[in-house]
Design an enzyme around this catalytic site. Structure first.
Site, PDB file in Angstrom:
ATOM      1  N   GLU A 178       0.820  -1.219   0.000  1.00 27.74           N
ATOM      2  CA  GLU A 178       0.000   0.000   0.000  1.00 27.74           C
ATOM      3  C   GLU A 178       0.850   1.264   0.000  1.00 27.74           C
ATOM      4  OE1 GLU A 178      -2.948  -0.353  -0.693  1.00 27.74           O
ATOM      5  OE2 GLU A 178      -3.757  -2.163   0.229  1.00 27.74           O
ATOM      6  N   HIS A 231      -2.793   2.705   7.924  1.00 29.22           N
ATOM      7  CA  HIS A 231      -3.925   1.967   7.384  1.00 29.22           C
ATOM      8  C   HIS A 231      -4.173   0.782   8.285  1.00 29.22           C
ATOM      9  CE1 HIS A 231      -6.508  -0.398   4.899  1.00 29.22           C
ATOM     10  NE2 HIS A 231      -5.597  -1.338   4.729  1.00 29.22           N
ATOM     11  N   HIS A 287      -7.518  -2.174   9.929  1.00 28.40           N
ATOM     12  CA  HIS A 287      -8.825  -2.807   9.717  1.00 28.40           C
ATOM     13  C   HIS A 287      -9.616  -2.832  11.025  1.00 28.40           C
ATOM     14  CE1 HIS A 287      -6.573  -5.429   6.460  1.00 28.40           C
ATOM     15  NE2 HIS A 287      -6.691  -4.160   6.087  1.00 28.40           N
ATOM     16  N   GLU A 331     -16.979  13.410  21.992  1.00 27.85           N
ATOM     17  CA  GLU A 331     -15.668  13.956  21.592  1.00 27.85           C
ATOM     18  C   GLU A 331     -15.436  13.948  20.081  1.00 27.85           C
ATOM     19  OE1 GLU A 331     -12.315  11.616  22.893  1.00 27.85           O
ATOM     20  OE2 GLU A 331     -13.232   9.765  22.214  1.00 27.85           O
ATOM     21  N   HIS A 374     -13.290  -2.704   3.865  1.00 21.61           N
ATOM     22  CA  HIS A 374     -11.866  -3.012   3.995  1.00 21.61           C
ATOM     23  C   HIS A 374     -11.266  -2.426   5.286  1.00 21.61           C
ATOM     24  CE1 HIS A 374      -7.698  -3.466   1.936  1.00 21.61           C
ATOM     25  NE2 HIS A 374      -7.531  -3.215   3.222  1.00 21.61           N
TER      26      HIS A 374
END
Ligand code: 2HA
Ligand code: ZN
Length: 271
Positions: free
Chosen positions: A116, A139, A141, A169, A210
């Site tokens: 990525e 990144h 999941h 918040e 994803h």
């Protein structure tokens, strides 16, 4: 040249991957982190090292030429970063022509940076235009956020509004909201370009079905952003099937933003 493994940035990077794993966000080889080193850290720990290998980037990263990055490795498990960082992470410089990573440390089993990387470096380029102090892209999941993308409409404004309502918040932590991308093939320059484009208007970009991209000035800031989005998603998933009796109103969200002095994304609150 000081030992890289003793650098604060290095320890923080490994601890962050470890925390993300423990929170269940990064199963198997899921997730990746990129940290642009501060000049002082690069000087102290990295610059004098010889280039071990040249690794082609596969796209033009000229805007980041000469910058130093620590990045998780492709196929590697967050679970293992802390125990064997020299295999599971690497530190490289972007070559002057923007075509290669000049590997200075790490990826010791012959590996390379995350698949990525295009999405990461393109996101760094865009975030730096909005915030010159941005240094981190991650990144991951997160479980509840991922679940939410299966049951909530994928419209950026609607998704952001729901998340803001899920905890007091939220509007203060991510006043720019979250951008949402539809399902796309991961690991490609196309999803990298789409993510970076969204990073112009928000620090958090949802990849439907994803995971999530988060950016920030520090590892803590990016981690805190992801953590807050995930917590809000969890509250949503815990309450989604139940009648909603109470909610935070748009007036209250505006009160919060005003009280904390944050400029929130327009077009979402009906006030
Ligand atoms: O690198 O999470 O999106 C593993 C991933 C790909
Ligand atoms: Zn992923």
């Amino acid at each position: 040249m000081k030992k890289i493994t003793e650098a604060r940035f290095f320890k923080e990077f490994c601890a962050t991957a470890d925390n993300m794993y423990r929170l269940g966000w990064d199963e198997r080889n899921g997730g990746n982190i990129s940290l642009m080193l501060e000049e002082a850290d690069a000087d102290e720990y990295v610059k004098g090292r010889k280039t071990e290998r040249l690794i082609p980037l596969g796209f033009d990263a000229r805007e980041l030429a000469g910058k130093y990055f620590m990045v998780t490795g492709t196929g590697k498990y967050f679970k293992n970063v802390k125990a064997e960082p020299e295999i599971n992470t690497g530190i490289f410089r972007i070559s002057a022509d923007g075509q290669n990573a000049e590997l200075l440390w790490g990826y010791e089993d012959g590996g390379k940076f995350t698949s990525e990387l295009p999405a990461h470096l393109m996101s760094h380029i865009q975030r730096l235009k909005v915030d010159p102090q941005n240094r981190v892209v991650m990144h991951t999941h997160p479980t509840n956020l991922l679940a939410m993308t299966y049951v909530h409409e994928l419209d950026t404004d609607a998704f952001t509004h729901t998340l803001w309502q899920m905890s007091t918040e939220c509007i203060v932590v991510f006043p720019d909201g979250v951008e949402v991308l539809p399902w796309m093939l991961c690991g490609t320059n196309e999803i990298g370009e789409a993510t970076a484009e969204k990073m112009r208007s928000a620090r958090a970009v949802v990849w439907a079905l994803h995971g999530l991209y988060g950016a920030g000035r520090t590892l803590d800031e990016a981690f805190g952003l992801v953590e807050t989005v995930e917590k809000a998603s969890q509250v949503y998933m815990l309450t989604a099937g139940l009648p909603r009796v109470n909610t935070i109103t748009d007036e209250q969200l505006k009160m919060l933003a005003d009280a904390f002095g944050v400029k929130y994304r327009e077009g979402i609150l009906k006030v």
